[in-house]
Design an enzyme around this catalytic site. Sequence first.
Site, short mmCIF file in Angstrom:
data_model
loop_
_atom_site.label_atom_id
_atom_site.label_comp_id
_atom_site.label_asym_id
_atom_site.label_seq_id
_atom_site.Cartn_x
_atom_site.Cartn_y
_atom_site.Cartn_z
N HIS C 219 -9.26 -9.87 -2.64
CA HIS C 219 -8.78 -10.85 -1.16
C HIS C 219 -9.90 -12.43 -1.37
O HIS C 219 -9.26 -13.72 -0.29
CB HIS C 219 -9.60 -10.35 -0.24
CG HIS C 219 -9.33 -9.02 0.67
ND1 HIS C 219 -8.94 -8.14 -0.07
CD2 HIS C 219 -8.82 -9.42 2.68
CE1 HIS C 219 -8.25 -7.85 1.08
NE2 HIS C 219 -9.01 -8.32 2.68
N SER C 223 -3.03 -11.27 -1.83
CA SER C 223 -1.91 -11.06 -2.54
C SER C 223 -0.86 -11.06 -2.89
O SER C 223 -0.66 -12.53 -2.48
CB SER C 223 -1.04 -9.83 -1.09
OG SER C 223 -2.39 -8.50 -0.76
N LYS C 247 3.08 -1.22 8.53
CA LYS C 247 4.12 -0.02 7.09
C LYS C 247 3.37 0.72 6.44
O LYS C 247 4.29 1.69 5.70
CB LYS C 247 4.33 -2.07 6.61
CG LYS C 247 5.76 -2.07 5.59
CD LYS C 247 5.66 -2.85 5.22
CE LYS C 247 7.05 -2.79 3.74
NZ LYS C 247 6.73 -3.77 3.14
N ASP C 248 1.55 0.65 5.60
CA ASP C 248 1.22 1.33 5.32
C ASP C 248 1.44 2.96 6.48
O ASP C 248 1.34 3.58 5.74
CB ASP C 248 0.04 0.87 4.92
CG ASP C 248 -0.03 -0.11 3.79
OD1 ASP C 248 0.83 -0.18 2.95
OD2 ASP C 248 -1.14 -1.41 3.37
N GLU C 291 -2.50 17.64 -19.29
CA GLU C 291 -1.94 17.34 -17.58
C GLU C 291 -0.55 16.14 -18.03
O GLU C 291 -1.10 15.27 -18.71
CB GLU C 291 -2.83 17.18 -17.01
CG GLU C 291 -3.52 18.13 -16.37
CD GLU C 291 -2.86 19.08 -15.21
OE1 GLU C 291 -2.10 19.78 -15.86
OE2 GLU C 291 -3.10 19.78 -14.29
#
Lengths: 275, 188, 426
Positions: C219, C223, C247-248, C291
């Site tokens: 922040h 971004s 959107k998320d 894994e």
Amino acid sequence: MIRIFSILIGAFFSLALLLAFGTGAYSYITEPPAKTAEARFHLKPEHLDLPSNGWFGKYDKAQLQRGFKVYSEVCAACHSIKHVAFRDLKALGYNEAQVKTIAAKFTVTAKDPLTGEVKDRPGVPADRFPTVAYAGKGVPPDLSLITKARHGGGGYVHSLLTGYADPATYKNAAGEALPKENQPGDGLYFNPYFANLNLSMPAPITSEGQVTYDDGTKATVEQMSKDVSAFLVWTAEPELEKRHQTGAWWMGFLLFATVLAYMSYRNIWADKKGH
Amino acid sequence: MAHDAGTDTPAATGGEGVRRRDFINIAAVSAAGVGGLAVVYPLVSQMSASADVLAESSTEVDLSQVEPGQAIKAIFRKQPLFVRNLTPAEIAEANKVDVATLRDPQTLAERTKEGHENWLITMGVCTHLGCVPSGVAEGEVKGEFGGYFCPCHGSHYDVAARIRKGPAPKNLVVPDYEFTSDTVVKIG
Amino acid sequence: MSFPWSKEYTPSHPLMVWLDEKLPLPRLVYGAVGGGYEVPRNLNYMWNFGFLAGLCLMIQIVTGVVLAMHYGGDTKVAFDSTEHIMRDVNWGWMLRYGHANGASAFFVVVYAHIFRGFYYGSYKAPREMIWLLGVVIFLLMMATAFMGYVLPWGQMSFWGAQVITGLFSAIPLVGDPLREWLLGGFSPDNATLNRFFSLHFLLPFVILGVVILHVWALHIPGSSNPTGVEVKSESDTVPFFPYFVGKDGWTIGLFMLIYSAFVFFMPNALGHPDNYIPANPMQTPAHIVPEWYFWPFYAILRAFTVDFLIVPAKLMGVLAMFAAILVWFFLPWLDRSPVRSANYRPLYRKFFWVLVLDVAVLAYCGGAPAEEPFVMISQIASLYYFLHFFVIVPVVSSIERPDPLPYSITEAVLGTDESAKLDGNG
């Protein structure tokens, strides 16, 4: 400066890798690795068609009951299913009284809660299947989870049960006979579906009618093998039906919610050009 | 910058469009809320008793070995259960007591099943602070009233396992049970 | 970032005004994920994975805390208590499958998030700290996932613990005592299982803490975006709420659909059957594999088959495996290209896609048995991996001629930017 260090470190690892590759490639060419007999003769389990397969798969209770009978009369002498409780058998369609009768046939060794004394008593529905004392050769694995613990699941059990072959005459797909050193030793039996080809368990299901089915189904070797495989899929995944049902509802809801959320997203961005 | 979508769309297309858009947004948020609740349910439900615990929520007790005047301990839901075969003398003694004088007024008949008045089946958990009273086995202290005696804080229970003296507020609890035959009783 | 045009939180209700004075939590939320956080308008779907990673962490913490209510961290009961969860606990199968597949989902999302960073140069100034914290999170995730896989105490759990702690014994002088200290014994046993359980419970909260720092650091510059061009004017950004919440939000639905398909319909597809066999210290499985999310690094570990100079092969492998991740810490300084986004870096872009393919090959080889030709392939693939980060990234960034950048984010989205003309640069 940092970039020079970086290139030097990169060169260090790269040279080590080139050396390793060179050494490996050289021996690969000079002494090509021979395929082991296990690699040449081991067969992948065949796919088994069971009603529980697929996203909407369900158990066939009649089949599970038949499979349980095969397990009880054939497998249970050596193999336990200790994660399964007698009460779980209700899922096979048995009622309370039948479960009680089945449980009472087993002897459970348990601590008497009042005296603290460990002693034998007849099983009750709340008990799990007891472990099986086995004195022979090999270590019979517990079968509760066997179909989850092997590649191929129920198909593996079925293939193994029906896959015993005569080591003297057996030919693999390439037409090769089993080499001498891979012939089963004393007390071992040849089965191409077993990882190292020979196992201590003789073919357990051998003749038609070995088990008498209560529902009149013809007890062929194939039928018994298939039924017991279905039963062992159930012992490993008793939650399967509930999982499929819950999953179907949940996925349906999610699809609906996602479409709504997408429409809402388009709405929110509607006033933005170029998106 | 038009941050609030819709409010600045031309009036000609506004009205209906705005309402439809708001509806979709509200529906989407509601669906997310429903999904969230659906997820909470198993997370809460996992804490309640599991299948193996529930399987032990009922117990069967065989009464055939208990002679009149004797009592046995059994286990019910991981707690002691007292099963007592009362003699006719004990029944008479219990019925003699004036119920009105009791701290927790109950007759013996209310604490047993019809036709099986000699079988007194109670939890072996003192209603005071949860100790296990003595008086089941031969030779154990039965307290001043010939029933059970809790050694922790000195509660005395009579032959009908009713509280007669000491700090306990209630009679020993009679669990739900039924006779499945003359000699087998199913608790819970 | 707080831009001059970012909106400020202005509570209207007296209660909210009161709360804002005493504990300005709503203000914090408003500025972090609300209308007060201005975000480049051109973020593509690759930017959704950060939010999804946060969701995965929450799924893992919630299901994990709940599973710990039923699990017993003792070698005698660990396997059986896991089966107890699967069979008897209400919805236990869903919680356990959700947690196991949640780990895989977390890694899928995080790998996408990391490769987004590689492609768009998200690690570059002024965002180095976000990147460094991200690498720390990834390392913590790997440790947590490894220890979690040990907990069911199946065959792969046991032998995974044996093999991975065996890595530490490669360190000269202190290796063996160090391994003994890690295990609390000479081989994985009760002490190991218990401490792994304890740490597996603790580390996710440490991860959460570092995630908060990661988001905090984000922040400050705000971004990055697909053009790599910094925000210039108001028309370059949109507020996080409602635009990116919307959107998320819908991609959470999409993610949940895929994740749920695994949990409900193919819960064991990503696991290994051997972990349904109780741990047996006397018998090693024919084919030990970690894994899937560790496969690329496992392939690098196994690629070093010969001693090099004075370094024994085993130590080489361990050094290389750690170097393969630790090099990410230096990426902001290895890549000196002034252009962030690979969209405008034609040469770097080609190498990026080779890297993607290369890591996929490494993953395949890491999951395959340690036989030829897989070892030779993983040697070549590892070679490229090291060349890429240690040599190609620094060299390409010096010699490459990047394509022309758009004037602004607005221009990239709309084709023109009014403010560019005023600037005289359009």
